[in-house]
Design a protein around this motif. Structure first.
Motif, PDB file in Angstrom:
ATOM      1  N   ILE A  48     -17.964  52.145  18.186  1.00 37.24           N
ATOM      2  CA  ILE A  48     -18.152  51.179  19.266  1.00 37.24           C
ATOM      3  C   ILE A  48     -17.744  51.841  20.585  1.00 37.24           C
ATOM      4  O   ILE A  48     -16.984  52.811  20.608  1.00 37.24           O
ATOM      5  CB  ILE A  48     -17.322  49.891  19.063  1.00 37.24           C
ATOM      6  CG1 ILE A  48     -15.818  50.196  19.171  1.00 37.24           C
ATOM      7  CG2 ILE A  48     -17.651  49.233  17.734  1.00 37.24           C
ATOM      8  CD1 ILE A  48     -14.955  48.951  19.254  1.00 37.24           C
ATOM      9  N   PRO A  83     -12.323  47.206  24.059  1.00 35.54           N
ATOM     10  CA  PRO A  83     -13.747  47.533  24.077  1.00 35.54           C
ATOM     11  C   PRO A  83     -14.172  47.824  25.506  1.00 35.54           C
ATOM     12  O   PRO A  83     -13.502  47.444  26.466  1.00 35.54           O
ATOM     13  CB  PRO A  83     -14.415  46.263  23.532  1.00 35.54           C
ATOM     14  CG  PRO A  83     -13.454  45.165  23.875  1.00 35.54           C
ATOM     15  CD  PRO A  83     -12.093  45.780  23.749  1.00 35.54           C
ATOM     16  N   GLU A 135     -17.465  41.933  24.530  1.00 34.07           N
ATOM     17  CA  GLU A 135     -17.685  42.430  23.172  1.00 34.07           C
ATOM     18  C   GLU A 135     -16.653  41.833  22.211  1.00 34.07           C
ATOM     19  O   GLU A 135     -15.556  41.448  22.623  1.00 34.07           O
ATOM     20  CB  GLU A 135     -17.607  43.959  23.160  1.00 34.07           C
ATOM     21  CG  GLU A 135     -18.736  44.610  23.954  1.00 34.07           C
ATOM     22  CD  GLU A 135     -18.612  46.120  23.987  1.00 34.07           C
ATOM     23  OE1 GLU A 135     -17.544  46.644  23.614  1.00 34.07           O
ATOM     24  OE2 GLU A 135     -19.585  46.780  24.396  1.00 34.07           O
ATOM     25  N   TRP A 148     -14.212  42.466  20.282  1.00 32.55           N
ATOM     26  CA  TRP A 148     -13.059  43.241  19.835  1.00 32.55           C
ATOM     27  C   TRP A 148     -11.858  42.857  20.677  1.00 32.55           C
ATOM     28  O   TRP A 148     -11.943  42.725  21.892  1.00 32.55           O
ATOM     29  CB  TRP A 148     -13.334  44.741  19.948  1.00 32.55           C
ATOM     30  CG  TRP A 148     -14.536  45.158  19.151  1.00 32.55           C
ATOM     31  CD1 TRP A 148     -15.822  45.233  19.583  1.00 32.55           C
ATOM     32  CD2 TRP A 148     -14.551  45.517  17.762  1.00 32.55           C
ATOM     33  NE1 TRP A 148     -16.649  45.625  18.558  1.00 32.55           N
ATOM     34  CE2 TRP A 148     -15.892  45.812  17.423  1.00 32.55           C
ATOM     35  CE3 TRP A 148     -13.575  45.637  16.786  1.00 32.55           C
ATOM     36  CZ2 TRP A 148     -16.278  46.202  16.155  1.00 32.55           C
ATOM     37  CZ3 TRP A 148     -13.952  46.035  15.516  1.00 32.55           C
ATOM     38  CH2 TRP A 148     -15.286  46.309  15.205  1.00 32.55           C
ATOM     39  N   SER A 167     -20.119  55.091  21.786  1.00 31.04           N
ATOM     40  CA  SER A 167     -20.359  55.041  20.344  1.00 31.04           C
ATOM     41  C   SER A 167     -21.114  56.266  19.836  1.00 31.04           C
ATOM     42  O   SER A 167     -20.940  56.670  18.682  1.00 31.04           O
ATOM     43  CB  SER A 167     -21.126  53.764  19.988  1.00 31.04           C
ATOM     44  OG  SER A 167     -22.337  53.685  20.723  1.00 31.04           O
TER      45      SER A 167
END
Length: 729
Positions: free
Chosen positions: A262, A307, A312, A314, A283
């Motif tokens: 990611i 992130p 996103e 996370w 990523s």
């Protein structure tokens, strides 16, 4: 125009034909520029001056760089590379002459680097441009050495950079910098205008040393407290020499961030919460997961791991395990990392965990359709609130094809949350512009802020008992709809009572009867404001002349007493009692305009200074209490000027408490570093005495402004070098 090539021709013939035709197309794709560089006055031509021709759309690298001959003449051919025309600037400087631009002037930091300022002109291929003459004033240069602090050995390839007197701008072009050779000696190449300047010395690429500001002030990466450092003087016709730097070994912090599939980022902050640098992973770089920051001066630090984008799924986390679930969170929270000077620290491997998100839309409760929209696509942010009223997350409110959307929030742990449209980060609501009259931002005119699903809020104040929570589950996005209703708006203005002049960029607060701030708004250039909408009820208005509307805004610093609408007496921030003013009763119609007239008065201002260096911190706030212990207000440090300023205060004694972060404490009797006394720098009767308590300092003010710098210390440094910072008896 390219001619057709026979389809049966050989590849070699085709290539030859294309090469010939392309060469023909671009053969005359140049323009010729020329001029004369002279010294001002009777001094004649300047030989060996450097002439810079820059494209304003892409200043670096230059289109052409050349030097003058003995007659001061220069000529250059500029290539267009297929462009039909170019807009350029022509500048020049010499080893003894400061830079200047043909046909105009430019900001200090822009010479030989950017296209801002005057003097731009357009050139076309196959044309000749003459008379591009420039007159130069005498200037000076600087020189010295860069060595290693630990053993005095020379440092090669170090760079010494010069900054403007206000320390806000650095000359970007390498022509005006110094680069050390194998002996550690450096000397700038081209002259600059006479005056006082600041210098910083930077290690060569890949070398782990601490950047240093003249004289002997250590920086944290590129963040240097330049305004507090000594200036050097550049004089015409001279080289200011003996500007020597000794760079200390840099500290290092490093670690590993996963998952590697990611986009993610590591951000480093100093102990005050000032961001020092970022380390990005994309990523596609699946084999890269290690990050490192070098060149640190040592002390306390915070690391944020997150992130790449806040939308996103996370969880954003600090090095100490605390969540930082949205972009407005305070990074300087909890236990910091403590790294001694020159030491290295490797953190344990950290893997970002996934979380749940919230998105949705806003609709008109009556029509079921999108609400009426005014302005641009961005409508600010929304808050996600825990059951105790704490803001724990948020996201953007955007317009998409006429719909008003709650963009996916930053990731959250599993749980139940409330969602409201008011933004505490900026201190504004959905129904008005925070900056009155600012056409670059959008809003929903007249709509009342709401909490899911349809609870009307008085600005930031919502009835949680009437609202519903939103369930957040790991790996899922919970979609909601918030229904909005219209309400009443309040208009008015802030005016200087002595001059009758409007006051722009001042803050107005809408209050409840118990002094709670419900909403804030800035006045426009005419001193006018509009704030709303609000549900029916009683509201109060007060100015806020020197405070912050929210975490994301420093706020103004205006030397006025505050004023409550309807009150006959001035007051100071939280010492104002809302019910001493006149209530504004909203019943569905807009109210106003209400005029708030304010008087100038004495203020306390100064800096929060880090000990033992005495350098200012650009982050932090100062809490102020009167002699009875009543809270007056909290005043943010302006990151540009490095200063705090209170609202105007009546004569008396006040306790000032500097608040930076958990990494810092006041230098006081109970602060672990002895008692540090200070005095007012004002010529007024005000003074600053020894601390009243372990955290605060007593400042006396009468009828004139008082300056009071408040010392704090990084407790990480204090623990490492405690014996060095004992106060004198």
């Amino acid at each position: 125009m390219l001619t057709n090539v026979n389809k049966g021709a050989s590849p070699a013939l085709i290539l030859l034909a294309l090469t010939f035709q392309l060469t023909s197309v671009f053969a005359d794709d140049t323009a010729t520029l020329s001029g004369v560089i002279t010294a001002s006055g009777p001094n004649g031509p300047v030989e060996g001056a450097t002439v810079f021709i820059g494209n304003i759309d892409q200043p670096m690298p230059p289109l052409k760089e050349t030097t003058t001959n003995a007659a001061g003449e220069w000529s250059a051919e500029v290539e267009f590379n297929g462009q039909p025309e170019l807009t350029v600037v022509v500048e020049a400087a010499g080893p003894e002459h400061a830079p200047n631009r043909h046909g105009g002037s430019v900001d200090f930091d822009c010479y030989f680097n950017c296209g801002g300022g005057d003097g731009e002109f357009t050139i076309q291929p196959e044309e000749t441009y003459t008379g591009l003459d420039i007159s130069l004033e005498p200037g000076g240069r600087f020189s010295g050495t860069v060595t290693r602090s630990s053993d005095g050995q020379p440092l090669e390839n170090a760079m010494v950079r010069i900054l403007s007197p206000d320390a806000l701008h650095a000359l970007r072009s390498p022509h005006f910098r110094g680069f050390s050779d194998e002996t550690g000696a450096y000397e700038s190449t081209l002259a600059i205008a006479p005056g006082d300047y600041h210098l910083t010395a930077h290690p060569g690429h890949g070398d782990n040393y601490v950047i240093q500001a003249w004289q002997d002030y250590s920086c944290q990466l590129e963040e240097c407290p330049i305004l507090d450092t000594d200036a050097i003087e550049i004089t015409a016709g001279n080289v200011t020499d003996d500007l020597d730097f000794a760079l200390k070994d840099g500290a290092t912090v490093s670690g590993t961030l996963l998952p590697d599939d990611i986009d993610r980022v590591v951000r480093l902050y100093d102990g005050s919460g000032l961001m020092l640098g970022s380390y990005f992973f994309e990523s596609w770089q699946s084999n890269e997961d290690q990050w490192e920051f070098t060149g640190l001066a040592g002390g306390s630090y915070y690391v944020e791991l997150s992130p790449m984008l806040s939308s996103e799924p996370w969880l954003r986390v600090l090095h100490n395990g605390l969540l930082c679930p949205f972009s407005g969170c305070d990074r300087a929270t909890g236990s910091p990392l403590v790294i001694p000077s020159g030491a290295s620290l490797t953190l344990p491997e950290i893997t970002l965990e996934s979380g749940g998100q919230i998105d949705g839309e806003l609709i008109d409760a009556d029509t079921g359709q999108a609400p009426v929209i005014a302005g641009e696509n961005s409508l600010g942010t929304y808050d996600i609130v825990s059951d105790d009223g704490t803001v724990v997350g948020g996201g953007s409110i955007l317009v998409d094809d006429g719909d008003v959307l709650l963009w996916p929030s930053a990731a959250l742990p599993d749980g139940e949350y409330y969602v409201r449209t008011y933004s505490t980060f900026f201190g504004d609501g959905i129904g008005y512009r925070r900056l009155t009259g600012d056409s670059s931002t959008g809003y929903l005119p007249g709509y009342v802020d709401a909490m899911y699903p349809d609870v009307a809020c008085a600005g930031v104040k919502c009835d949680l008992s009437a609202a519903e929570t939103v369930s957040v589950t790991d790996g899922e996005i919970t979609t909601i709809t918030i229904e909005l209703s219209t309400g009443s708006s309040i208009t008015g203005s802030i005016v200087d009572d002595a001059t009758d002049e409007p006051i722009p960029n001042a803050i107005v607060r809408v209050l409840s009867a118990n002094n709670e701030t419900l909403a804030t708004v800035y006045t426009d250039e005419d001193g006018e404001f509009l704030v709303g909408g609000f549900p029916d009820g009683e509201y109060y208005l007060r100015t806020s002349m020197s405070s912050s509307p929210g975490l994301g805004d420093t706020g103004p610093q205006l030397p006025y007493f505050d004023h409550l609408y309807g009150s006959t007496s001035p007051c100071s921030e939280q010492l104002c009692n809302a019910v001493d003013g006149t209530a504004i009763n909203l019943t569905g119609d807009d109210a106003g305009p209400f005029e708030l007239r304010v008087d100038q008065g004495p203020v306390i201002s100064g800096r929060i200074t880090a000990q033992p260096s005495g350098l200012q911190l650009s982050n932090g706030q100062v809490e102020v209490y009167d002699s009875n212990g009543a809270f007056v207000g909290s005043y943010r440090v302006n990151p540009t000027t490095g200063k705090y300023q209170t609202t105007a205060l009546p004569p008396g004694d006040y306790t000032l408490v500097p608040i930076v972060s958990p990494a810092y404490t006041s230098v006081s009797a109970g602060g672990g570093s002895g008692t540090v006394s200070a005095t007012s720098t004002s010529t007024s009767p005000g003074s600053m005495d020894a601390p009243l308590s372990s955290d605060g300092f007593v400042v006396s003010i009468d009828t004139e402004d008082v300056s009071a710098d408040l010392p704090v210390i990084d407790m990480g440094i204090d623990r490492i070098f405690d014996s060095q910072f004992e106060a004198d008896d």
